[in-house]
Design a protein around this motif. Sequence first.
Motif, PDB file in Angstrom:
ATOM      1  N   GLU A  29      -5.062 136.239  89.901  1.00  0.00           N
ATOM      2  CA  GLU A  29      -6.162 136.824  90.390  1.00  0.00           C
ATOM      3  C   GLU A  29      -7.142 137.210  89.029  1.00  0.00           C
ATOM      4  O   GLU A  29      -6.848 137.975  88.050  1.00  0.00           O
ATOM      5  CB  GLU A  29      -5.995 137.887  91.077  1.00  0.00           C
ATOM      6  N   ASN A 225      -5.835 134.010  95.485  1.00  0.00           N
ATOM      7  CA  ASN A 225      -6.414 132.859  94.507  1.00  0.00           C
ATOM      8  C   ASN A 225      -5.308 132.073  94.297  1.00  0.00           C
ATOM      9  O   ASN A 225      -4.413 132.505  93.450  1.00  0.00           O
ATOM     10  CB  ASN A 225      -7.183 133.805  93.283  1.00  0.00           C
ATOM     11  N   SER A 231      -6.205 133.461  84.625  1.00  0.00           N
ATOM     12  CA  SER A 231      -7.365 134.001  85.028  1.00  0.00           C
ATOM     13  C   SER A 231      -8.241 134.662  84.028  1.00  0.00           C
ATOM     14  O   SER A 231      -7.941 134.965  82.939  1.00  0.00           O
ATOM     15  CB  SER A 231      -6.549 135.376  85.749  1.00  0.00           C
TER      16      SER A 231
END
Length: 259
Positions: A29, A225, A231
């Motif tokens: 994420e 996600n 990330s």
Amino acid sequence: MSKQPIGIFDSGVGGTSIWKAIHGLLPTENTIYLADSINAPYGPKGKEAIIALSEKNTEHLLEQNSKLIVVACNTATTNAIGYLREKYNVPFIGIEPAIKPAALQTQTKAIGILATKGTLSSELFNNTSQLYNNGVTIVEQEGEGIVQLIEAGLIYSDQMTELLVNYLKPMIKSNIDYLVLGCTHYPYLIPQLSKILPKHIKIIDSGDAVANQTKLVLEKYNLVNNAKIKSDNFFYTNGKPKVMKTLLNNVYDVKYLKF
């Protein structure tokens, strides 16, 4: 929309303890962390001021297309999250002291709560305390001065040790077997707390619970996600970037942002 970031804000650097729990559970994420250090601590400011600051932080995170906002501040949660949920069309995750697990697990029937003035005096905190104080003594202690020392990078200072010893003495005398940390700054004090407290006293913070709730809400709204790539994590403060960078083990860059 799933690739949009999770927005996280706190009155300062303490909420990075929550960010670490979220990132550990949800490493794919993207995140944006906002530290309003110039206004820390929020506790003494009163409900209206806390709501205004929380609204300002939320607006900044929404401008960055945050898909969900974590209020990584106990005081902001207990005073402002109801208002934020009514005003903005985005999911909010709040945080409050983990009184429930401590009250359910205590063997001595006494637990301690170390928190800020704004949290201890809030309606939400008092309502939660009343739910779980049946037969359990809850020893409350305002951690005045702690947040300021952490924001100044003085976690391991003599001043901090003196404060903690003074705050913990009444709890130890009251025979607590759980200490609940009611501020997201306080998990950074666990090494010192562990030295001061008798070994049988367990320390509880809310990081893992908030991370788990964040995961559940992302799944509920189909916002997870699923990209299998590294990330992007951005950190901003209107205080001292060096202090936050130290708490992040110098792995991430921290930008100064006047807001």
